[in-house]
Design an enzyme around this catalytic site. Sequence first.
Site, PDB file in Angstrom:
ATOM      1  N   HIS A 133       0.787  -1.318  -0.100  1.00 22.01           N
ATOM      2  CA  HIS A 133       0.138   0.055  -0.134  1.00 22.01           C
ATOM      3  C   HIS A 133       0.856   1.287   0.066  1.00 22.01           C
ATOM      4  CE1 HIS A 133      -3.279  -2.458   0.534  1.00 22.01           C
ATOM      5  NE2 HIS A 133      -3.234  -2.934   1.921  1.00 22.01           N
ATOM      6  N   ASP A 169      -2.575 -11.140  -1.717  1.00 22.70           N
ATOM      7  CA  ASP A 169      -3.111 -10.451  -0.465  1.00 22.70           C
ATOM      8  C   ASP A 169      -4.216 -10.233  -0.314  1.00 22.70           C
ATOM      9  OD1 ASP A 169      -1.881  -9.037   2.315  1.00 22.70           O
ATOM     10  OD2 ASP A 169      -3.508  -8.074   1.411  1.00 22.70           O
ATOM     11  N   HIS A 171      -6.122  -7.708   0.064  1.00 21.10           N
ATOM     12  CA  HIS A 171      -6.373  -6.251  -0.070  1.00 21.10           C
ATOM     13  C   HIS A 171      -5.632  -5.889  -1.670  1.00 21.10           C
ATOM     14  CE1 HIS A 171      -6.393  -6.674   4.450  1.00 21.10           C
ATOM     15  NE2 HIS A 171      -7.480  -5.882   3.865  1.00 21.10           N
ATOM     16  N   ASP A 258      -4.426 -13.355   4.568  1.00 23.31           N
ATOM     17  CA  ASP A 258      -5.595 -12.397   5.212  1.00 23.31           C
ATOM     18  C   ASP A 258      -6.898 -12.711   4.633  1.00 23.31           C
ATOM     19  OD1 ASP A 258      -4.592 -10.886   3.002  1.00 23.31           O
ATOM     20  OD2 ASP A 258      -4.486  -9.122   4.197  1.00 23.31           O
TER      21      ASP A 258
HETATM   22 ZN   LIG Z   1      -3.889  -7.339   3.293  1.00 19.30          ZN
END
Ligand SMILES: [Zn+2]
Length: 361
Positions: A133, A169, A171, A258
Site C-alpha cells: 500500500h 493478499d 487487499h 488474510d
Molecule cells: Zn492485506
Amino acid sequence: MSASPKKCKVGFLWDYSMETFNFGKSHPVRVGRFQMVRDFIEQVELLTAENISILKPEPLSESLLERIHAPEYLDEVRRISRTGEGEIDIDTPGFRGIYENALITTGATVTGVKAILSGEVDHFYSPTGGFHHAKYAWGGGFCVFNDIAAAIYELKSQGFSRVLVLDLDVHHGNGTQEYFYNDPDVMIISFHEDPEWLYPHDGFITDIGSDEGLGLNINMPFPMDSGDAVYRYAFDNLIPSLVEFFEPDFIFLLPGYDAHYRDSMSHLTLTTDIIRYTSKWIHQAAHKWSQGKLGVISGGGYHPEAFLWCAGTVLSVISRTDYQPPSQEPPFEDDDETWNIVKRNVSRVQELVFPILGLEK
Ligand SMILES: [Zn+2]
Ligand SMILES: [Zn+2]
C-alpha cells in the site's frame, strides 16, 4: 525408478531487529508475530530441515530508499522516528524508531533477492514485507516503505526485465500498482476482495496498465464469501495463460494469508488447501521460467493460528518438506451468486486483457 527431485535451498529472513516496531496494543500488526512464525517453524521441524536456513536481513540502502520514496515523505518518517510524534496515516501510527525498523523489514526483501542472485539460496521466505500500500509520495495501510518496489528496482538495475508480482493478499496492492502501471518490465497480477467495500478501494478490473505497460496490470476482484472453489476457478482460468505469456525471469509471491476464513480483516473464506495449491503452482512456474527465482513475501495475516498454518504450508511447499495444517471447515460453500459474479469477473478480465497480449480466451 527415478531419483526424487533435488530439494531447493530456502532462506528464511529473520532477526530480532525486524520486531522493533510498535503500532500500539490494539493494532492488528502485533509485536511478536515474526518471532511467532520463527518459533512455529522450529516446532514443526521446518527450521531444522537441512535445506532451510536463516538469512539475516540487511537494512535497505539509502539509494534504493531514495528511488522508491519522495524526499518530503522520507523527511517526515525520519522526524516521526526521532520524536515518536505523528502518524504515517490514520491506520499506521508512528513510533520512535519507525524509520530504522522500516529499513530492516523492507531491506529483508532485498536481502532475499540478493541471496537468490548470488546463488546462496533458490527461494526466500520473509515473514514480513509485502508493503504493497506504500506509494512513492506517502505510506499507509500498515505500510511505511514499499519493499516490492525496492526489490524490483534492484532487479532492474541488474538487468532483469520480466518481473512478475503475484499479489494474492486480500487487499489490492494499490501502491505497487502505481509504481509500475506503465512499466513493460513488470507484470502485476492481484487477486483481492472487491474494492467496492474493502480497503484500499482501488484495484478495479478496468485498471489494466497504460502505455508500454498496457495489459500487464491485472486485477481480479472477488465478492464477499468467496471460497476455495471459485478462487481456484479464477486462478486456473487466468494465471497459467498470463504467466506463460510473460515468461517471468523473477517471481514474487504475496500468498494472501488474510484471505483465510478465520481472518477477520476480510470476508473471503479460503483455507490452506487453496493456499497450498496456488503456492505449489507458482513454485513450479518459478522452476519452469525463472530458474527457480522465487521470493515469498508473506505480508498480511491477522489471525494468529491461521497465519501460522499458512506460513507452514507455503514454506513446506517451496522447500518440498512435510507439514500439514489441521483440517479446516469454512463456514459455507460457494453459492450460485458467488459463482456467477466470479465467472463474470474472470470473463471481463479475459476480454479486456487477453486480446492486448494476443492470448486466446
Ligand atoms: Zn492485506
Ligand atoms: Zn524450488
